[in-house]
Design an enzyme around this catalytic site. Sequence first.
Site, PDB file in Angstrom:
ATOM      1  N   LYS A  20       0.831  -1.218   0.000  1.00 51.39           N
ATOM      2  CA  LYS A  20       0.000   0.000   0.000  1.00 51.39           C
ATOM      3  C   LYS A  20       0.858   1.257   0.000  1.00 51.39           C
ATOM      4  O   LYS A  20       0.461   2.274  -0.557  1.00 51.39           O
ATOM      5  CB  LYS A  20      -0.990  -0.015   1.161  1.00 51.39           C
ATOM      6  CG  LYS A  20      -2.025  -1.114   0.982  1.00 51.39           C
ATOM      7  CD  LYS A  20      -3.418  -0.766   1.482  1.00 51.39           C
ATOM      8  CE  LYS A  20      -4.393  -1.812   0.925  1.00 51.39           C
ATOM      9  NZ  LYS A  20      -5.702  -1.803   1.503  1.00 51.39           N
ATOM     10  N   LYS A  75     -10.751  -4.475  -4.448  1.00 50.37           N
ATOM     11  CA  LYS A  75     -11.794  -3.486  -4.739  1.00 50.37           C
ATOM     12  C   LYS A  75     -11.207  -2.160  -5.193  1.00 50.37           C
ATOM     13  O   LYS A  75     -11.858  -1.401  -5.893  1.00 50.37           O
ATOM     14  CB  LYS A  75     -12.766  -3.326  -3.566  1.00 50.37           C
ATOM     15  CG  LYS A  75     -12.167  -3.031  -2.218  1.00 50.37           C
ATOM     16  CD  LYS A  75     -13.297  -2.719  -1.235  1.00 50.37           C
ATOM     17  CE  LYS A  75     -13.485  -3.732  -0.141  1.00 50.37           C
ATOM     18  NZ  LYS A  75     -12.514  -3.616   0.952  1.00 50.37           N
ATOM     19  N   LYS A  93      -4.170 -10.354  -6.652  1.00 47.65           N
ATOM     20  CA  LYS A  93      -5.500 -10.690  -6.109  1.00 47.65           C
ATOM     21  C   LYS A  93      -6.563  -9.695  -6.597  1.00 47.65           C
ATOM     22  O   LYS A  93      -6.250  -8.534  -6.891  1.00 47.65           O
ATOM     23  CB  LYS A  93      -5.460 -10.771  -4.582  1.00 47.65           C
ATOM     24  CG  LYS A  93      -5.482  -9.453  -3.874  1.00 47.65           C
ATOM     25  CD  LYS A  93      -5.880  -9.590  -2.403  1.00 47.65           C
ATOM     26  CE  LYS A  93      -6.085  -8.197  -1.834  1.00 47.65           C
ATOM     27  NZ  LYS A  93      -6.825  -8.098  -0.631  1.00 47.65           N
TER      28      LYS A  93
END
Length: 331
Positions: free
Chosen positions: A116, A201, A198
């Site tokens: 992130k 969202k 993966k």
Amino acid sequence: MEETKRPRVLSGIQPTGGFTLGNYIGAIRNWDKLQDDCECLYCVVDLHSITIRHEPAALRRQIREAAAMLLACGVDPGRAVLFIQGDVSAHAELSWILSCYTQFGELSRMTQFKDKSQKHPENVNAGLFTYPVLMAADILLYQADLVPIGADQKQHLELARNIAERFNGIYGEVFTVPEGYFPKVGGRVMSLQDPASKMSKSDENENAKIMLTDGPDAIIRKFKRAVTDSESTVCAAENKPGIVNLMTIYSALSGRSFEEIEREFEGRGYGDFKLAVGECVASELAPIQGEYARILADKSYLDGVLAEGASRASALAQRTLAKVSRKIGLK
Ligand code: AQP
């Protein structure tokens, strides 16, 4: 006869936009199943979602949408406690205490922090770094035995276990050391456009993810466009990650084994297979979408469920927080 204590379950999900099919297969679907045999607490972890920049009005809306979607996916307030993390102040309080029992080096090793902070180099805030401590507090506050999560959260759960064991080692048996609960199939649903990463969202490519609110046409179109390989046999081979991902989704939702899927599509090519997976996903999601619209429109029902959930969760959380405060000498 003495009644055996049911295992306690805690799981949370971020309201950072709608949920994906990965969230559903990896985590939420199991939430529903566990309600019969366990004492379940499920939460919308709004405090976690502000580690990335967000729009306040959008967050406010997404928190309610997330709660409505969980109810639509089968979370039953009669059998589980559904609440918003930020409504229970003990999460933030325990998180601070636990951060004093967590090493800087441990947090530096978290792969989600590395990923992130690379994705948002302009905003590598301390909250992003200490996120796993808040997650440990979420779990340990409720003395959870089981935590249903996807494979990507394994490392964070391991840290929560380490923090609990460290704390217990100093102060005696304060926290239950939780176990992960992973789906048999679908612990890691991959992107439809890049089967090496993966399904997420926050992926900007809409074709990479199926949202639980996607209509049947969008779902079938996205599966048609899913990246596979240049062969045409539906089989679970190592060099076919795109096909294996579609087989995983189909298997998780239809209950069929990989062998059964291989037999079903023998000699039929990828076109037929992709259509079948799309139709299977669309029919799984259709009733959920109907319920979602109904629940979201019923403001007083949703408010009532969340107020009741916050009050039940607070009572349990305060018990642990009081014990922790006594143990470390704050009380
Ligand atoms: N692709 C996935 N396959 C299986 N399980 C998954 N989960 C997430 N993605 C997959 C599981 O869903 C639960 C809730 O996840 P979260 O929203 O709290 O956080 P996340 O893992 O960061 O989810 P996303 O979709 O990847 O969100 P963004 O894009 O905001 O980072 C967890 O149990 C997770 O394991």
